[in-house]
Design a protein around this motif. Sequence first.
Motif, PDB file in Angstrom:
ATOM      1  N   ASP A 161       0.614  -1.377   0.491  1.00 23.05           N
ATOM      2  CA  ASP A 161      -0.325   0.153   0.091  1.00 23.05           C
ATOM      3  C   ASP A 161       0.847   1.167   0.092  1.00 23.05           C
ATOM      4  N   ASP A 162       1.644   1.810   1.290  1.00 24.45           N
ATOM      5  CA  ASP A 162       2.920   3.007   0.959  1.00 24.45           C
ATOM      6  C   ASP A 162       3.619   2.844  -1.019  1.00 24.45           C
ATOM      7  N   ALA A 163       4.381   1.420  -1.159  1.00 27.34           N
ATOM      8  CA  ALA A 163       4.655   1.765  -2.375  1.00 27.34           C
ATOM      9  C   ALA A 163       3.518   1.741  -3.726  1.00 27.34           C
ATOM     10  N   CYS A 164       2.243   1.701  -3.939  1.00 26.49           N
ATOM     11  CA  CYS A 164       1.883   2.145  -4.579  1.00 26.49           C
ATOM     12  C   CYS A 164       1.163   3.467  -4.432  1.00 26.49           C
ATOM     13  N   ALA A 165       1.064   4.312  -2.784  1.00 22.49           N
ATOM     14  CA  ALA A 165       0.490   5.308  -2.497  1.00 22.49           C
ATOM     15  C   ALA A 165       1.669   6.412  -2.715  1.00 22.49           C
ATOM     16  N   PHE A 166       3.383   6.030  -3.154  1.00 21.09           N
ATOM     17  CA  PHE A 166       4.230   6.888  -3.453  1.00 21.09           C
ATOM     18  C   PHE A 166       4.599   7.163  -4.922  1.00 21.09           C
ATOM     19  N   ASP A 206       3.530  14.582 -10.309  1.00 17.22           N
ATOM     20  CA  ASP A 206       4.254  14.690  -9.977  1.00 17.22           C
ATOM     21  C   ASP A 206       4.364  15.417 -11.031  1.00 17.22           C
ATOM     22  N   ALA A 207       4.609  13.815 -12.336  1.00 20.64           N
ATOM     23  CA  ALA A 207       5.342  13.851 -13.336  1.00 20.64           C
ATOM     24  C   ALA A 207       3.862  15.227 -14.258  1.00 20.64           C
ATOM     25  N   VAL A 236       4.320  17.964 -16.788  1.00 23.12           N
ATOM     26  CA  VAL A 236       4.238  17.746 -18.414  1.00 23.12           C
ATOM     27  C   VAL A 236       3.592  19.282 -18.472  1.00 23.12           C
ATOM     28  N   ALA A 237       2.226  18.835 -17.682  1.00 23.20           N
ATOM     29  CA  ALA A 237       1.180  20.067 -18.075  1.00 23.20           C
ATOM     30  C   ALA A 237       1.951  21.447 -17.847  1.00 23.20           C
ATOM     31  N   GLU A 238       2.680  22.280 -16.770  1.00 22.94           N
ATOM     32  CA  GLU A 238       3.352  23.188 -16.684  1.00 22.94           C
ATOM     33  C   GLU A 238       4.219  23.322 -18.216  1.00 22.94           C
TER      34      GLU A 238
END
Length: 80
Positions: free
Chosen positions: A45-50, A57-58, A62-64
């Motif tokens: 669960d922690d790995a999925c959240a990370f 963030d990526a 890309v949007a910016e």
Amino acid sequence: MVIGNKWVAFGVGVATGIAVVALVKNPAFKKACAAVVGKGLQLKDDACAFAESVKEDAQDIVAEAKYNNAKKAEAAKAEA
């Protein structure tokens, strides 16, 4: 000689099987296994959240970048 080794291997296999069955039926062993599996699920669960955080963030980056490129294109059109 080879036949004797096969019987020894068979006996060791049977003894190992009996030991494993006795171990699995042990309540302390079950409790320890449940704790290990619980920690594994928490780690997943922690790995999925990370991973989700990194993905967001990526996408923001890309949007910016697209926004900045659009601004530059507008500025270039205005100058022309």
